[in-house]
Design a protein around this motif. Structure first.
Motif, short mmCIF file in Angstrom:
data_model
loop_
_atom_site.label_atom_id
_atom_site.label_comp_id
_atom_site.label_asym_id
_atom_site.label_seq_id
_atom_site.Cartn_x
_atom_site.Cartn_y
_atom_site.Cartn_z
N CYS A 71 0.63 -1.49 -0.13
CA CYS A 71 0.02 0.16 -0.11
C CYS A 71 1.01 1.41 0.28
O CYS A 71 1.96 0.91 1.08
CB CYS A 71 -1.21 0.27 1.15
SG CYS A 71 -2.40 -1.10 0.85
N GLN A 108 -7.13 9.38 -4.97
CA GLN A 108 -7.80 8.35 -5.70
C GLN A 108 -7.43 7.81 -6.89
O GLN A 108 -7.89 6.21 -7.50
CB GLN A 108 -8.76 8.51 -4.32
CG GLN A 108 -10.29 7.66 -5.12
CD GLN A 108 -9.73 6.09 -4.18
OE1 GLN A 108 -9.48 6.20 -3.24
NE2 GLN A 108 -9.17 4.98 -4.94
N GLN A 125 -5.63 1.06 -2.11
CA GLN A 125 -5.58 1.61 -0.85
C GLN A 125 -4.51 2.24 -0.14
O GLN A 125 -3.65 1.72 -0.35
CB GLN A 125 -6.34 0.69 0.06
CG GLN A 125 -7.84 -0.10 -0.13
CD GLN A 125 -8.04 -1.30 0.73
OE1 GLN A 125 -7.29 -1.96 1.19
NE2 GLN A 125 -9.17 -0.42 1.30
N SER A 161 -13.38 2.90 1.26
CA SER A 161 -12.41 1.83 1.48
C SER A 161 -11.23 3.11 0.54
O SER A 161 -10.19 1.32 -0.29
CB SER A 161 -13.08 0.75 0.79
OG SER A 161 -13.47 0.07 1.37
N SER A 162 -11.25 3.45 0.97
CA SER A 162 -9.86 4.63 0.17
C SER A 162 -8.50 3.77 1.25
O SER A 162 -7.20 3.88 0.40
CB SER A 162 -10.08 6.13 0.15
OG SER A 162 -10.87 6.62 -0.70
N ARG A 164 -6.64 1.37 3.98
CA ARG A 164 -6.25 0.25 4.11
C ARG A 164 -5.88 0.47 6.18
O ARG A 164 -6.60 -0.12 6.88
CB ARG A 164 -5.23 -1.17 3.58
CG ARG A 164 -5.59 -2.32 4.30
CD ARG A 164 -4.85 -3.26 3.30
NE ARG A 164 -4.74 -4.52 3.22
CZ ARG A 164 -3.58 -5.89 2.84
NH1 ARG A 164 -3.54 -5.40 2.21
NH2 ARG A 164 -4.44 -6.82 3.18
#
Length: 261
Positions: A71, A108, A125, A161-162, A164
């Motif tokens: 990530c 995003q 994420q 859910s952007s 983690r």
């Protein structure tokens, strides 16, 4: 997870997100230039709308390497935000909104493209680090708390859910109370991803971050706002593809401009 598993509810939230972005983000002349670029490379906080102004007062690193789980890492030094400098600027609320919403939207878009490039949705994420070193009770004003709640609400509702995981470091004793106030707008699934720590965070970060990301944790503010570029590195030239080739569509686009790297 944030919006449940009912198709009708998800569709309703999706349409609301499209309308929100069309009203607040997509009609911006600046964002029409930035959005295609965001699909092709990692951008810096200083490149966002009003970014040169905002990053004088808000040290944020948009892409600070990667966590070991793949990530991308984002760092916000909330304790170093200069609220007096921010609020001394005319129309500061409008400028700060444009900056932060632009940052979230561009991030995003890049995350969507990164997930598509790696064929791994979990890498779409972020691993968020919020550094509260320097945070004092004088910063917890009504305006600051309301702005934080507005941003968190928009983030959770329109960019689900952007992230983690979020690790809060250097949290003072009163931070848990402040968090309870502003987190009321967040669903339970989001709050469960947040880990609040004091000054004893380095072992956790060493276990979860790459060396590149660890470098940015201690980098000077004036360098952090230009991450992923270190001091002396030039801004990449825009790619020709960014002018019009289609890429992975983000919520609110039909379709998105830009292209994968």
């Amino acid at each position: 997870r944030e919006h449940g598993l009912r198709p009708r509810s998800i569709e309703k939230k999706f349409r609301a997100a499209c309308e929100y972005k069309e009203k607040n983000i997509n009609n911006s002349e600046v964002m029409s230039v930035l959005q295609p670029i965001a699909s092709t490379r990692w951008m810096a906080a200083s490149e966002m709308p009003d970014g040169e102004w905002a990053t004088q007062y808000c040290p944020i690193g948009m892409h600070c390497g990667f966590a070991k789980n793949g990530c991308p890492v984002k760092i916000e030094r909330l304790g170093r935000f200069d609220l007096k400098g921010i609020t001394s600027t005319p129309n500061y609320r409008k400028k700060l909104n444009a900056f932060y919403l632009g940052l979230v939207d561009c991030l995003q878009r890049r995350l969507d493209q990164h997930a598509a490039d790696t064929a791994n949705l979990t890498e779409g994420q972020t691993y968020e680090i919020f550094d509260l070193a320097g945070l004092g009770t004088h910063m917890l004003t009504f305006s600051a708390l309301n702005f934080t709640k507005d941003v968190l609400s928009a983030f959770a509702t329109h960019y689900p859910s952007s992230f983690r995981k979020a690790t809060v470091i250097n949290a003072p004793g009163f931070a848990n109370g402040a968090w309870r106030m502003v987190s009321t707008v967040l669903p339970k699934s989001v709050k469960e991803k947040v880990n609040i720590m004091g000054a004893d965070y380095m072992d956790v970060l060493r276990a979860e971050l790459t060396e590149e990301a660890l470098y940015w944790v201690d980098a000077p503010n004036e360098e952090l706002v230009h991450a992923p570029r270190r001091a002396g590195e030039a801004v990449p030239e825009p790619r020709e593809e960014a002018a019009g080739a289609p890429a992975v569509a983000a919520i609110g686009d039909s379709p998105r401009d830009g292209a994968s790297p």
